[in-house]
Scaffold this motif. Structure first.
Motif, PDB file in Angstrom:
ATOM      1  N   LEU A  38      34.337  35.457  25.456  1.00 14.15           N
ATOM      2  CA  LEU A  38      33.955  36.770  25.961  1.00 14.15           C
ATOM      3  C   LEU A  38      35.194  37.652  26.077  1.00 14.15           C
ATOM      4  N   LEU A  39      35.098  38.895  25.633  1.00 16.76           N
ATOM      5  CA  LEU A  39      36.170  39.860  25.860  1.00 16.76           C
ATOM      6  C   LEU A  39      35.999  40.440  27.247  1.00 16.76           C
ATOM      7  N   MET A  40      37.007  40.210  28.104  1.00 16.04           N
ATOM      8  CA  MET A  40      36.920  40.591  29.516  1.00 16.04           C
ATOM      9  C   MET A  40      37.906  41.708  29.839  1.00 16.04           C
ATOM     10  N   LYS A  41      37.511  42.542  30.762  1.00 19.32           N
ATOM     11  CA  LYS A  41      38.377  43.607  31.276  1.00 19.32           C
ATOM     12  C   LYS A  41      38.676  43.332  32.744  1.00 19.32           C
ATOM     13  N   THR A  42      39.947  43.334  33.096  1.00 19.23           N
ATOM     14  CA  THR A  42      40.350  43.188  34.490  1.00 19.23           C
ATOM     15  C   THR A  42      40.076  44.500  35.224  1.00 19.23           C
ATOM     16  N   ARG A  43      39.351  44.413  36.320  1.00 13.32           N
ATOM     17  CA  ARG A  43      38.970  45.618  37.056  1.00 13.32           C
ATOM     18  C   ARG A  43      39.812  45.821  38.316  1.00 13.32           C
ATOM     19  N   TYR A  44      40.045  44.748  39.045  1.00 19.86           N
ATOM     20  CA  TYR A  44      40.806  44.848  40.299  1.00 19.86           C
ATOM     21  C   TYR A  44      41.753  43.655  40.411  1.00 19.86           C
ATOM     22  N   ILE A  45      42.966  43.924  40.858  1.00 19.54           N
ATOM     23  CA  ILE A  45      43.986  42.882  41.025  1.00 19.54           C
ATOM     24  C   ILE A  45      44.416  42.855  42.482  1.00 19.54           C
TER      25      ILE A  45
END
Length: 341
Positions: A38-45
Motif C-alpha cells: 500500500l502507498l501510505m501518506k504520513t499525516r501526523y508525527i
C-alpha cells in the motif's frame, strides 16, 4: 512518486543548539505500489522526549539507529487512496512509504472506526489520538491502574507542563487529590496556575525546591525525569507509597553517564512499589483505559494541549523546543495538508 525523509547523519551532539547536525533531509523515489504494497501518506508525527535517546544511538524497544537510517517516530498515516483508514505505528520521519500488510514483523495498528467516531464525538482532532495513546495511556496506567490514586492523597508529578504531565495533573485533580506539579519555567508556572487553580506548583530550579515537600508525605509520584529528582522524591514518599516511572529526561542527553540513585535502601525499609510505565505495556487493559479517558473527555474534565508544526523539515526546530523545555503540552508535525511531492 517521491518522498522526503529525515535520516540520521550523525549521533546527536550534547549541545541542543547543534541538533541540526544530526539530521539530513533527503528526497527518495518510491517503487510503484502493488496488490501487496500500500502507498501510505504520513499525516501526523509525534515529537517525543525519547527521540533524544534514539538519535543518540541507544537501543530501546526500537532498534538502535545507524547512520543514514530514517529516524524513529510514532505517526498516524493513511493509504493515499483512502483517507478514512488511519494506521498507528513507528513509521519514522518520512512523508510517504510502502506498507506490506503481510509483513508480520512491521505491522501497523489500524485505528478502529468506533475509536475515530469517539474522537469526533468528544470534539477532538484526529491528531489528538497520538497524544491520547502516547501520553494519556501512560498517565492512566501510572495513576489510575498502578497507583490507584484516591481522594485526598498527595500526588506529585514531574515535567508537569509536558504532554504526559498535563494528563496526569488532570486525572489526579479529577480524583480530588492534593496535586503538586514540578516545572522550571516561569511561563509554564503561570500557564499551570491559570489552567489549574487547585494545583500546587514548585519550581525545581530553585535551590530549596525539595524542602517545599515534607519528608514521608507523598502517596504517589509520577516520574518523568529520573536521576536527581527521583532520588529526592524517594525521601518524600510515605511507607508503602508508589512511584510510576515513565521517563528519564534528566539523563536523556547523556545516557552513558548516568549517576544512578544513592538511596535505594529507602525503597526497602519504606516498602515502596515502583513500576515502569509505557503506553503499550498492558494491551489487556487498553480498552478500559480508553473508556476511562473518553468518558473524561465527554464530561469536559479532560483537555489536550497541543502545538503544531507543518513541515517535515520543521522537526529539528520542534525537537529543540522540546529538549529545551520550551513547549507546553504535545508537539505534533501536521503533514495532513502538505502538497503532494
Amino acid at each position: 512518486m517521491h518522498k522526503q525523509s529525515l535520516i540520521l547523519q550523525q549521533k546527536a551532539p550534547k549541545d541542543i543548539n547543534e541538533l541540526d547536525q544530526a539530521f539530513k533531509l533527503i528526497d527518495q523515489k518510491l517503487d510503484a505500489p502493488s496488490s501487496q504494497l500500500l502507498l501510505m501518506k504520513t499525516r501526523y508525527i509525534s515529537i517525543d522526549p525519547i527521540m533524544r535517546v534514539w538519535i543518540s544511538g541507544a537501543k530501546t524497544y526500537l532498534p538502535a539507529l545507524q547512520q543514514n537510517d530514517i529516524i524513529h517516530a510514532f505517526t498516524l498515516s493513511s493509504p493515499v487512496d483512502n483517507q478514512n483508514d488511519i494506521y498507528f505505528g513507528p513509521v519514522g520521519l518520512q512523508t510517504h512509504f510502502l506498507y506490506d500488510k503481510n509483513d508480520k514483523k512491521n505491522q501497523l495498528i489500524k485505528v478502529p472506526r468506533q475509536m475515530l467516531q469517539m474522537i469526533q464525538k468528544c470534539e477532538l482532532q484526529t491528531s489528538n489520538f497520538l497524544t491520547i495513546v502516547l501520553n494519556g495511556l501512560p498517565a492512566y496506567y501510572g495513576l489510575i491502574d498502578f497507583c490507584k490514586i484516591q481522594k485526598g492523597q498527595k500526588v506529585v508529578i514531574s515535567a508537569a507542563a509536558g504532554a504526559t504531565g498535563l494528563f496526569c495533573i488532570q486525572l489526579a485533580l479529577n480524583m480530588q487529590c492534593d496535586v503538586i506539579g514540578f516545572t522550571g519555567d516561569k511561563e509554564k508556572m503561570i500557564f499551570l496556575q491559570k489552567q489549574f487553580p487547585k494545583l500546587r506548583i514548585i519550581n525545581y530550579k530553585l535551590d530549596d525546591w525539595d524542602t517545599q515537600i515534607e519528608n514521608n508525605s507523598v502517596d504517589c509520584y509520577f516520574d518523568n525525569v529520573g536521576e536527581y529528582m527521583l532520588e529526592k522524591l524517594i525521601e518524600k514518599m510515605k511507607k508503602n507509597g508508589k512511584i510510576a516511572l515513565c521517563g528519564s529526561m534528566g539523563s536523556s542527553s547523556n545516557y552513558n553517564e548516568r549517576q544512578g540513585l544513592c538511596n535505594l535502601n529507602q525503597l526497602i525499609y519504606k516498602r515502596l512499589k515502583l513500576k515502569g510505565i509505557t503506553f503499550n505495556q498492558e494491551l489487556n487493559k487498553i480498552q478500559a483505559a480508553f473508556d476511562y479517558l473518553f468518558q473524561q473527555f465527554q464530561q469536559k474534565k479532560l483537555k489536550i494541549f497541543q502545538e503544531e508544526y507543518n513541515q517535515l523539515n520543521d522537526t529539528p526546530k520542534a525537537l529543540k523546543r522540546l529538549f529545551k523545555g520550551e513547549n507546553i503540552g504535545k508537539i505534533i508535525i501536521n503533514l495532513d495538508n502538505q502538497q503532494k511531492l
